[in-house]
Design an enzyme around this catalytic site. Structure first.
Site, PDB file in Angstrom:
ATOM      1  N   GLY A  47       0.789  -1.238   0.000  1.00 57.09           N
ATOM      2  CA  GLY A  47       0.000   0.000   0.000  1.00 57.09           C
ATOM      3  C   GLY A  47       0.814   1.276   0.000  1.00 57.09           C
ATOM      4  O   GLY A  47       0.366   2.304  -0.520  1.00 57.09           O
ATOM      5  N   ASP A 107      -4.647   1.371  10.563  1.00 57.96           N
ATOM      6  CA  ASP A 107      -6.015   0.941  10.817  1.00 57.96           C
ATOM      7  C   ASP A 107      -6.102   0.579  12.303  1.00 57.96           C
ATOM      8  O   ASP A 107      -6.293   1.448  13.149  1.00 57.96           O
ATOM      9  CB  ASP A 107      -6.275  -0.258   9.895  1.00 57.96           C
ATOM     10  CG  ASP A 107      -7.730  -0.437   9.535  1.00 57.96           C
ATOM     11  OD1 ASP A 107      -8.558  -0.391  10.442  1.00 57.96           O
ATOM     12  OD2 ASP A 107      -8.034  -0.634   8.351  1.00 57.96           O
ATOM     13  N   ASP A 163      -6.530  -0.795  -1.184  1.00 55.74           N
ATOM     14  CA  ASP A 163      -7.180  -1.665  -2.162  1.00 55.74           C
ATOM     15  C   ASP A 163      -8.393  -2.359  -1.567  1.00 55.74           C
ATOM     16  O   ASP A 163      -8.533  -2.465  -0.344  1.00 55.74           O
ATOM     17  CB  ASP A 163      -6.196  -2.732  -2.662  1.00 55.74           C
ATOM     18  CG  ASP A 163      -5.890  -3.768  -1.587  1.00 55.74           C
ATOM     19  OD1 ASP A 163      -5.436  -3.379  -0.497  1.00 55.74           O
ATOM     20  OD2 ASP A 163      -6.120  -4.967  -1.828  1.00 55.74           O
TER      21      ASP A 163
HETATM   22  C1  PRP Z   1      -2.455  -2.315   5.263  1.00 54.24           C
HETATM   23  C2  PRP Z   1      -1.595  -1.080   5.445  1.00 54.24           C
HETATM   24  C3  PRP Z   1      -0.871  -1.349   6.722  1.00 54.24           C
HETATM   25  C4  PRP Z   1      -1.827  -2.222   7.491  1.00 54.24           C
HETATM   26  C5  PRP Z   1      -2.510  -1.406   8.526  1.00 54.24           C
HETATM   27  O1  PRP Z   1      -1.728  -3.300   4.627  1.00 54.24           O
HETATM   28  O2  PRP Z   1      -0.720  -0.891   4.374  1.00 54.24           O
HETATM   29  O3  PRP Z   1       0.349  -1.995   6.509  1.00 54.24           O
HETATM   30  O4  PRP Z   1      -2.808  -2.727   6.593  1.00 54.24           O
HETATM   31  O5  PRP Z   1      -3.420  -2.171   9.235  1.00 54.24           O
HETATM   32  P1  PRP Z   1      -3.391  -2.277  10.830  1.00 54.24           P
HETATM   33  O6  PRP Z   1      -3.146  -0.881  11.365  1.00 54.24           O
HETATM   34  O7  PRP Z   1      -4.772  -2.783  11.173  1.00 54.24           O
HETATM   35  O8  PRP Z   1      -2.323  -3.226  11.227  1.00 54.24           O
HETATM   36  P2  PRP Z   1      -2.392  -4.641   4.080  1.00 54.24           P
HETATM   37  O9  PRP Z   1      -2.181  -5.725   5.103  1.00 54.24           O
HETATM   38  O10 PRP Z   1      -3.795  -4.377   3.642  1.00 54.24           O
HETATM   39  O11 PRP Z   1      -1.457  -4.993   2.860  1.00 54.24           O
HETATM   40  P3  PRP Z   1      -1.206  -4.140   1.523  1.00 54.24           P
HETATM   41  O12 PRP Z   1      -0.466  -2.883   1.906  1.00 54.24           O
HETATM   42  O13 PRP Z   1      -0.369  -5.052   0.689  1.00 54.24           O
HETATM   43  O14 PRP Z   1      -2.547  -3.844   0.909  1.00 54.24           O
END
Ligand code: PRP
Length: 183
Positions: A47, A107, A163
């Site tokens: 991301g 998040d 995404d």
């Molecule tokens: C998303 C984002 C963070 C994480 C945050 O990555 O890039 O790394 O989630 O979430 P949290 O605060 O609840 O831990 P994701 O796992 O969706 O992977 P991506 O970046 O490959 O989409």
């Protein structure tokens, strides 16, 4: 330039112009804070690719290095379990470096909380976090974040790195997803 089917998008929360303007402000702040220090940006795949590309180029700092990590939550199918597995580690030795973790979104905060502990154990001179987006209502773990682009509501969001099942990551804006897609 990424685009979306109109029926998949509920409403645009942040336009491309708003995101790019805020990025320039963050870059100015980072330039000032790291004026006399080296800077190593650590992006968290996938991301953070968008914010990494735009933020790094908005910086005027002369010695910006970048490296990447890929991580994944262990075990259950939940989005973040707090137990993280390294899929791709850094190539760079962090000892004595001024490290700035670059994220697209915080998040629950669990990924970042784990990452901070992990990277701190590698002996950087300093360790800070920059995130383009944050969902305060979703926070489970409290993390100290120095640079935040925007606080957003706890809804399904897509665009600018975010995404939905690998879709709409490349939108230049951030929007809420139509309920028909996840109902
Ligand atoms: C998303 C984002 C963070 C994480 C945050 O990555 O890039 O790394 O989630 O979430 P949290 O605060 O609840 O831990 P994701 O796992 O969706 O992977 P991506 O970046 O490959 O989409």
């Amino acid at each position: 330039m990424g685009s979306a089917r109109p029926e998949d998008i509920e409403r645009v929360l942040l336009t491309e112009e708003e995101i790019q303007q805020r990025l320039r402000e963050m870059a100015q702040q980072i330039d000032a804070d790291y004026a006399d220090r080296d800077l190593l940006l650590v992006g968290v795949l996938k991301g953070a690719v968008m914010v990494m590309a735009d933020l790094s180029r908005a910086l005027e700092h002369e010695t910006v290095a970048m490296d990447w990590m890929a991580v994944s939550s262990y075990g259950s199918g939940t989005r973040s379990s707090g137990v993280v597995r390294i899929l791709k580690d850094l190539d760079t030795d962090l000892s004595g470096r001024n490290v700035l973790i670059v994220e697209d979104i915080i998040d629950s905060g669990l990924t970042l909380s784990w990452l901070i502990t992990n990277l701190r154990s590698r002996g950087p001179a300093s360790l800070e976090v920059a995130t383009m987006f944050r969902k305060p209502e979703a926070a489970v773990a409290q993390v100290d974040v120095k640079y935040v682009g925007f606080d957003l509501p706890n809804e399904f969001l897509v665009g600018y790195g975010l995404d939905w099942a690998e879709k709409y990551r490349t939108l230049p804006y951030v929007a809420t997803l139509s309920a028909h897609l996840y109902a």
